[in-house]
Design an enzyme around this catalytic site. Structure first.
Site, PDB file in Angstrom:
ATOM      1  N   GLY A 293       2.807   3.564  13.525  1.00  0.00           N
ATOM      2  CA  GLY A 293       3.594   2.359  13.824  1.00  0.00           C
ATOM      3  C   GLY A 293       3.131   1.693  15.110  1.00  0.00           C
ATOM      4  O   GLY A 293       2.970   0.468  15.182  1.00  0.00           O
TER       5      GLY A 293
ATOM      6  N   LYS B  27       0.845  -1.201   0.000  1.00  0.00           N
ATOM      7  CA  LYS B  27       0.000   0.000   0.000  1.00  0.00           C
ATOM      8  C   LYS B  27       0.880   1.251   0.000  1.00  0.00           C
ATOM      9  O   LYS B  27       1.514   1.571   1.002  1.00  0.00           O
ATOM     10  CB  LYS B  27      -0.914   0.042   1.227  1.00  0.00           C
ATOM     11  CG  LYS B  27      -2.004   1.098   1.031  1.00  0.00           C
ATOM     12  CD  LYS B  27      -2.591   1.640   2.298  1.00  0.00           C
ATOM     13  CE  LYS B  27      -1.839   2.799   2.886  1.00  0.00           C
ATOM     14  NZ  LYS B  27      -1.806   4.031   2.078  1.00  0.00           N
TER      15      LYS B  27
ATOM     16  N   GLU C 223       9.865   0.914  10.804  1.00  0.00           N
ATOM     17  CA  GLU C 223      10.895   1.945  10.639  1.00  0.00           C
ATOM     18  C   GLU C 223      10.182   3.263  10.838  1.00  0.00           C
ATOM     19  O   GLU C 223       9.411   3.695   9.984  1.00  0.00           O
ATOM     20  CB  GLU C 223      11.541   1.813   9.264  1.00  0.00           C
ATOM     21  CG  GLU C 223      12.875   2.545   9.195  1.00  0.00           C
ATOM     22  CD  GLU C 223      12.727   3.989   8.766  1.00  0.00           C
ATOM     23  OE1 GLU C 223      12.466   4.846   9.655  1.00  0.00           O
ATOM     24  OE2 GLU C 223      12.859   4.264   7.577  1.00  0.00           O
TER      25      GLU C 223
ATOM     26  N   GLU D 161      10.256  15.168  15.813  1.00  0.00           N
ATOM     27  CA  GLU D 161      10.526  15.141  14.379  1.00  0.00           C
ATOM     28  C   GLU D 161       9.747  16.255  13.684  1.00  0.00           C
ATOM     29  O   GLU D 161       8.532  16.340  13.821  1.00  0.00           O
ATOM     30  CB  GLU D 161      10.123  13.777  13.824  1.00  0.00           C
ATOM     31  CG  GLU D 161      10.525  13.587  12.393  1.00  0.00           C
ATOM     32  CD  GLU D 161      10.358  12.155  11.917  1.00  0.00           C
ATOM     33  OE1 GLU D 161       9.280  11.577  12.144  1.00  0.00           O
ATOM     34  OE2 GLU D 161      11.304  11.621  11.310  1.00  0.00           O
TER      35      GLU D 161
ATOM     36  N   GLY E  49       6.958   4.795   8.473  1.00  0.00           N
ATOM     37  CA  GLY E  49       6.075   5.955   8.611  1.00  0.00           C
ATOM     38  C   GLY E  49       6.170   6.552   9.997  1.00  0.00           C
ATOM     39  O   GLY E  49       7.213   6.459  10.661  1.00  0.00           O
ATOM     40  N   SER E  50       5.071   7.139  10.453  1.00  0.00           N
ATOM     41  CA  SER E  50       5.088   7.890  11.716  1.00  0.00           C
ATOM     42  C   SER E  50       5.051   6.966  12.926  1.00  0.00           C
ATOM     43  O   SER E  50       4.578   5.831  12.859  1.00  0.00           O
ATOM     44  CB  SER E  50       3.886   8.837  11.765  1.00  0.00           C
ATOM     45  OG  SER E  50       2.692   8.081  11.780  1.00  0.00           O
ATOM     46  N   THR E  51       5.517   7.487  14.035  1.00  0.00           N
ATOM     47  CA  THR E  51       5.543   6.734  15.291  1.00  0.00           C
ATOM     48  C   THR E  51       4.134   6.308  15.696  1.00  0.00           C
ATOM     49  O   THR E  51       3.911   5.152  16.056  1.00  0.00           O
ATOM     50  CB  THR E  51       6.151   7.626  16.400  1.00  0.00           C
ATOM     51  OG1 THR E  51       7.411   8.089  15.942  1.00  0.00           O
ATOM     52  CG2 THR E  51       6.327   6.868  17.699  1.00  0.00           C
ATOM     53  N   GLU E  52       3.182   7.241  15.596  1.00  0.00           N
ATOM     54  CA  GLU E  52       1.818   6.955  16.065  1.00  0.00           C
ATOM     55  C   GLU E  52       1.207   5.802  15.269  1.00  0.00           C
ATOM     56  O   GLU E  52       0.627   4.878  15.846  1.00  0.00           O
ATOM     57  CB  GLU E  52       0.913   8.187  15.907  1.00  0.00           C
ATOM     58  CG  GLU E  52       1.298   9.390  16.736  1.00  0.00           C
ATOM     59  CD  GLU E  52       2.576  10.080  16.254  1.00  0.00           C
ATOM     60  OE1 GLU E  52       2.915   9.963  15.055  1.00  0.00           O
ATOM     61  OE2 GLU E  52       3.249  10.714  17.086  1.00  0.00           O
TER      62      GLU E  52
ATOM     63  N   CYS F 233      13.512  10.450   7.110  1.00  0.00           N
ATOM     64  CA  CYS F 233      13.484   9.934   8.484  1.00  0.00           C
ATOM     65  C   CYS F 233      14.855  10.033   9.155  1.00  0.00           C
ATOM     66  O   CYS F 233      14.948  10.243  10.350  1.00  0.00           O
ATOM     67  CB  CYS F 233      12.966   8.510   8.500  1.00  0.00           C
ATOM     68  SG  CYS F 233      13.751   7.466   7.281  1.00  0.00           S
TER      69      CYS F 233
END
Ligand code: NDP
Length: 487
Positions: free
Chosen positions: A240, A182, A257, A390, A235-238, A291
């Site tokens: 993930g 995706k 990652e 970030e 992608g983003s921490t949230e 990143c």
């Protein structure tokens, strides 16, 4: 290189070897952030389409050609895909630049080569994965088999839309898995084109499926699908964290990652001209939407004032430009939302007490676009939010330090641990500091270098698992122990 590629064809889903519309008939638009123009429409995958793609991938793995193909044949097809990427380099680069806003210099000279490099490099591994024979007992014959996981769901971001296809799909496919990928809804064009090129290379239907759509719909459906064995996410921490929680329900393997706030450390004994170049490309390459961006620059106090002065001068010369111009080095941010976020962070930094020494503003090109100036915030304290969170834009936070211990303490005092840089002429210091940094990558006297053969991934809050390198093949294989009674 042709001047225009317009009109870009409407993008379709690639499921089981065919370019198809979404079951719902829904589409979404993709836009060029530099010109604010609509590029084309894209079929929008829903849960039903993801299910179709997963079933196709499952069949290609369980009963179909990929799971049963000789590894050398898989290698040949993946290598051919790498060749096709190079043969279509101009088109891929232009699609990427239109969709993402990054300079054509980066898309054409760096990104295309990395994607082709991934398929070439990992094609070599397809025929070299092996288990061991072990000697646990003379009465038994014991050995291990290294086997693929099955169906891999790859969910990728908008900052490196085509590179991420190479990073995720090349090792997964080389190891014998099939893939449902995706792309980010913001930047689906090159992933769709790579899906087409995979079919042209002779990779069988169902092996690489592309399902552009919303994360909360198509991404979520992929993560929840019981027939997907693994999710590889960047992608983003949230998101993930959410994926990790959701994947627990079906005990899926996960690689994450996530972001970074990477320290780039300049010691007074460094080649300061080289460090200056490394500091600026470390943050302004990819518009800082990277990143691993060296977004926290730590500079030793004795050279701090002089270095910051030169840095500000250099940043002011790094003006945003038309991304399609081969001379441009700073493109447009991916969309208006991201531009708003980045400008908001600059304001936050100034309110926190940082000194704005370069940039800080939106700067349209030809009167349009989501361009933000190359920005330098000096005199930042490591505890400030602009030093800890970030930003994902061309904004550098500069922090002074005194000596090795202070540099290492400040560098490590952050949630993330993705990458880092060290600039020094002292070889011993370079190695000592490299060991003490808690980050997945350390670049010494260089920054932002990548190769398909070198693993990349995070320590701490930047995630776990690795992309690239031989190590990442562990993320896409599992070990089976076979015991045979000889008595
Ligand atoms: P996201 O993490 O939202 O997007 C990454 C991918 O995840 C996209 O394909 C997205 O889909 C998908 N996704 C979103 N929600 C879900 C979900 N619930 N389930 C499954 N997949 C999902 O990043 P953003 O685009 O929102 O960027 C926000 C911030 O994240 C940036 O400002 C930056 O700080 C950080 N970031 C870090 C990256 C990195 O390389 N580590 C890359 C990109 C962003 P959709 O297409 O709908 O966006």
């Amino acid at each position: 290189m042709s001047e225009t590629l317009a009109p870009v064809r409407p993008g379709k889903l690639i499921i089981n070897g065919e370019a198809v519309d979404a079951a719902s008939g829904r589409t979404f638009e993709t836009r060029n952030p530099a010109t604010e123009e609509r590029i084309t429409t894209i079929a929008e995958a829903g849960a039903e389409d993801v299910d179709r793609a997963v079933r196709a991938a499952r069949a290609a793995f369980d009963d179909g050609p990929w799971g049963r193909m000789r590894p050398a044949e898989r290698a040949r097809l993946l290598h051919k895909l790498g060749d096709l990427v190079l043969a279509n380099a101009d088109e891929l680069a232009r699609l990427e630049t239109m969709d993402n806003g990054k300079p054509i210099f980066e898309s054409r000279q760096i990104d295309v080569g990395m994607v082709a490099g991934c398929f070439h490099y990992f094609s070599g591994w397809a025929s070299k994965l092996s288990g061991d024979t072990t000697s646990v007992n003379p009465s038994f014959f014991t050995y291990t088999l290294r086997e693929p996981l099955g169906v891999v769901g790859a969910i990728i971001p908008w900052n490196f839309p085509m590179i991420m296809v190479g990073w995720k799909a090349a090792p997964a496919l080389a190891a014998g898995n099939t893939v449902v990928l995706k792309p980010a809804a913001e930047t689906p064009l090159t992933a769709i084109r790579l899906g087409e090129l995979a079919l042209e290379a002779g990779i069988p239907p169902g092996v690489l499926n592309i399902v552009p759509g919303r994360g909360t719909v198509a991404g979520e459906a992929l993560v929840r699908h019981p027939k997907v064995d693994k999710i590889s996410f960047t992608g983003s921490t949230e998101v993930g964290q959410h994926i990790m929680r959701t994947a627990a329900d079906t005990v899926k393997k996960v690689t994450l990652e996530l972001g970074g706030k990477s320290p780039n450390i300049v010691f007074a004994d460094a080649d300061l001209d080289a460090a200056l170049r490394g500091a600026t490309t470390g943050i302004f390459y990819g518009k800082g939407e990277v990143c691993a961006a060296g977004s926290r620059l730590l500079v030793e106090r004795s050279v701090y004032d002089e270095f910051v002065g030169k840095l500000a001068e250099r940043a002011k010369k790094t003006a945003p430009g038309d991304p399609m111009d081969p001379k441009t080095r700073l493109g447009a941010l991916v969309n208006e939302k991201q531009m708003g976020v980045v400008l908001g962070w600059i304001e936050t930094g100034v309110k926190e007490g940082a000194k704005l020494v370069a940039g800080g503003q939106r700067q349209p090109v030809n009167g349009k676009g989501t361009f933000v100036q190359a920005t330098v915030l000096a005199d930042v304290q490591n505890s400030m939010r602009v030093a800890q969170e970030e930003i994902f834009g061309p904004v550098l936070a500069v922090i002074p330090f005194e000596g090795v211990d202070d540099a290492v303490a400040k560098a490590n005092d952050v949630f993330f641990g993705l990458a880092s840089g060290v600039w020094t002429r002292d070889v011993k210091k370079a190695h000592v500091v490299s060991r003490r940094l808690r980050a997945g990558t350390v670049w010494v006297n260089m920054y932002n270098y990548y190769d398909p053969g070198m693993p990349f991934g995070g320590y701490k809050g930047s995630g776990f698992g690795r992309d690239l390198g031989a190590d990442c093949l562990h993320e896409y294989t599992q070990i089976k122990s076979v015991w045979l009674n000889l008595e």
